[in-house]
Design a protein around this motif. Structure first.
Motif, mmCIF file in Angstrom:
data_model
loop_
_atom_site.group_PDB
_atom_site.id
_atom_site.type_symbol
_atom_site.label_atom_id
_atom_site.label_comp_id
_atom_site.label_asym_id
_atom_site.label_seq_id
_atom_site.Cartn_x
_atom_site.Cartn_y
_atom_site.Cartn_z
ATOM 1 N N ASN A 129 -32.560 -33.413 -9.509
ATOM 2 C CA ASN A 129 -33.304 -32.409 -9.683
ATOM 3 C C ASN A 129 -34.462 -32.499 -11.098
ATOM 4 O OD1 ASN A 129 -32.629 -31.571 -6.961
ATOM 5 N ND2 ASN A 129 -31.336 -31.107 -7.505
ATOM 6 N N PHE A 130 -33.859 -32.232 -12.078
ATOM 7 C CA PHE A 130 -34.374 -31.970 -13.500
ATOM 8 C C PHE A 130 -35.310 -33.690 -13.528
ATOM 9 C CE2 PHE A 130 -31.719 -29.338 -15.983
ATOM 10 C CZ PHE A 130 -32.002 -28.295 -14.604
ATOM 11 N N GLY A 185 -26.542 -26.384 -6.271
ATOM 12 C CA GLY A 185 -25.429 -25.950 -6.124
ATOM 13 C C GLY A 185 -25.095 -26.693 -7.081
ATOM 14 N N ILE A 186 -23.864 -27.134 -6.505
ATOM 15 C CA ILE A 186 -23.091 -28.219 -7.519
ATOM 16 C C ILE A 186 -23.050 -29.285 -7.740
ATOM 17 C CG2 ILE A 186 -21.276 -25.865 -8.196
ATOM 18 C CD1 ILE A 186 -19.388 -27.250 -7.039
ATOM 19 N N ASN A 217 -24.013 -35.938 -10.631
ATOM 20 C CA ASN A 217 -25.684 -36.049 -10.935
ATOM 21 C C ASN A 217 -25.015 -36.553 -8.800
ATOM 22 O OD1 ASN A 217 -26.304 -35.442 -12.616
ATOM 23 N ND2 ASN A 217 -26.333 -37.418 -14.176
ATOM 24 N N ILE A 218 -24.162 -36.224 -8.338
ATOM 25 C CA ILE A 218 -24.645 -36.097 -7.116
ATOM 26 C C ILE A 218 -24.132 -34.983 -6.325
ATOM 27 C CG2 ILE A 218 -23.139 -37.977 -4.999
ATOM 28 C CD1 ILE A 218 -23.077 -39.970 -6.756
ATOM 29 N N ASP A 265 -13.435 -30.886 -13.155
ATOM 30 C CA ASP A 265 -13.247 -31.162 -14.797
ATOM 31 C C ASP A 265 -14.824 -31.433 -14.780
ATOM 32 O OD1 ASP A 265 -15.123 -33.781 -13.546
ATOM 33 O OD2 ASP A 265 -13.070 -35.306 -13.185
ATOM 34 N N ASP A 266 -14.940 -32.508 -16.729
ATOM 35 C CA ASP A 266 -15.921 -32.016 -17.613
ATOM 36 C C ASP A 266 -17.694 -32.466 -16.729
ATOM 37 O OD1 ASP A 266 -14.832 -30.404 -18.901
ATOM 38 O OD2 ASP A 266 -14.526 -31.988 -20.635
ATOM 39 N N ASP A 267 -17.299 -33.489 -15.361
ATOM 40 C CA ASP A 267 -17.965 -33.976 -14.608
ATOM 41 C C ASP A 267 -18.707 -32.985 -13.729
ATOM 42 O OD1 ASP A 267 -18.681 -36.081 -15.959
ATOM 43 O OD2 ASP A 267 -17.075 -37.025 -15.321
ATOM 44 N N LEU A 268 -18.095 -31.490 -13.080
ATOM 45 C CA LEU A 268 -18.208 -30.952 -12.109
ATOM 46 C C LEU A 268 -19.798 -29.910 -12.838
ATOM 47 C CD1 LEU A 268 -18.363 -29.990 -9.258
ATOM 48 C CD2 LEU A 268 -15.731 -28.368 -9.765
ATOM 49 N N LEU A 269 -20.560 -30.082 -12.433
ATOM 50 C CA LEU A 269 -21.009 -29.192 -13.260
ATOM 51 C C LEU A 269 -22.968 -28.325 -12.416
ATOM 52 C CD1 LEU A 269 -23.194 -32.374 -15.450
ATOM 53 C CD2 LEU A 269 -21.317 -30.213 -16.154
#
Length: 197
Positions: A99-100, A169-170, A174-175, A186-190
């Protein structure tokens, strides 16, 4: 081509703060910023991260960052406090977050201020500079934040600086995480945030 050189203070030919600069820094503003620009600085970052963080293993990471700074696809700021390296942060000119990326929103990435330098305004100074740089090419700037307790201080700081959820959303690596899916916390859930500039 790098976006900037030192903000505030000159360095000697080796790229290190001179003793005069250290004294001047202490007398005026103890925080100075410099864009990553040479292998010695990349090596210094590598050494400091290896020494401080057990999770840090990528010995060529900061050399890749250096290449991207030279190419102009990333801005890595080194923060110094009274002449001592206190941390670093990055601005990705082209984000990997879909999205960015589609809206050409630069992304602040991987903020690290060493614990002994917390609460001295270093992160805010880096953010001020990144927002200034991003405003020359975009009306918005973005960042991602983790969702578990370790990110609590960052979550509060970003909110105070005017960053709001982007409404998508989360994401995990990047998916987009859809309703009913299970992912690791973990650190990949953003969660991604944006700010109008």
């Amino acid at each position: 081509m790098p976006f900037m050189n030192i903000i505030g203070y000159d360095k000697d030919s080796s790229g290190m703060l001179t003793e005069i600069d250290r004294k001047r820094s202490k007398m005026t503003n103890p925080i100075s910023l410099k864009q990553l620009s040479n292998r010695e600085e990349a090596s210094l970052l590598d050494i400091e991260f290896s020494r401080r963080y057990p999770w840090y293993t990528s010995k060529d990471y900061f050399y890749k960052c250096l290449e991207e700074n030279i190419q102009g696809s990333r801005v890595t700021l080194l923060a110094y406090y009274e002449g001592t390296l206190a941390g670093c942060c990055h601005l990705l000119i082209t984000s990997e977050y879909p999205n960015f990326k589609s809206d050409n929103i630069p992304e602040i990435n991987d903020l690290n201020v060493f614990p002994e330098f917390w609460r001295k305004g270093i992160a805010s100074k880096m953010f001020d500079e990144f927002e200034r740089i991003a405003s020359k090419r975009s009306r918005q700037i973005g960042l991602a934040v983790g969702l578990y307790k370790d990110y609590g201080n960052a979550q509060r700081m970003y909110n105070k600086r005017g960053y709001v959820m982007d409404g998508h959303g989360i994401f995990y690596k990047n998916i987009e995480v859809k309703s009913g899916e299970q992912v690791s916390v973990d650190d990949d859930l953003l969660l991604y945030l944006i700010k109008e500039l």
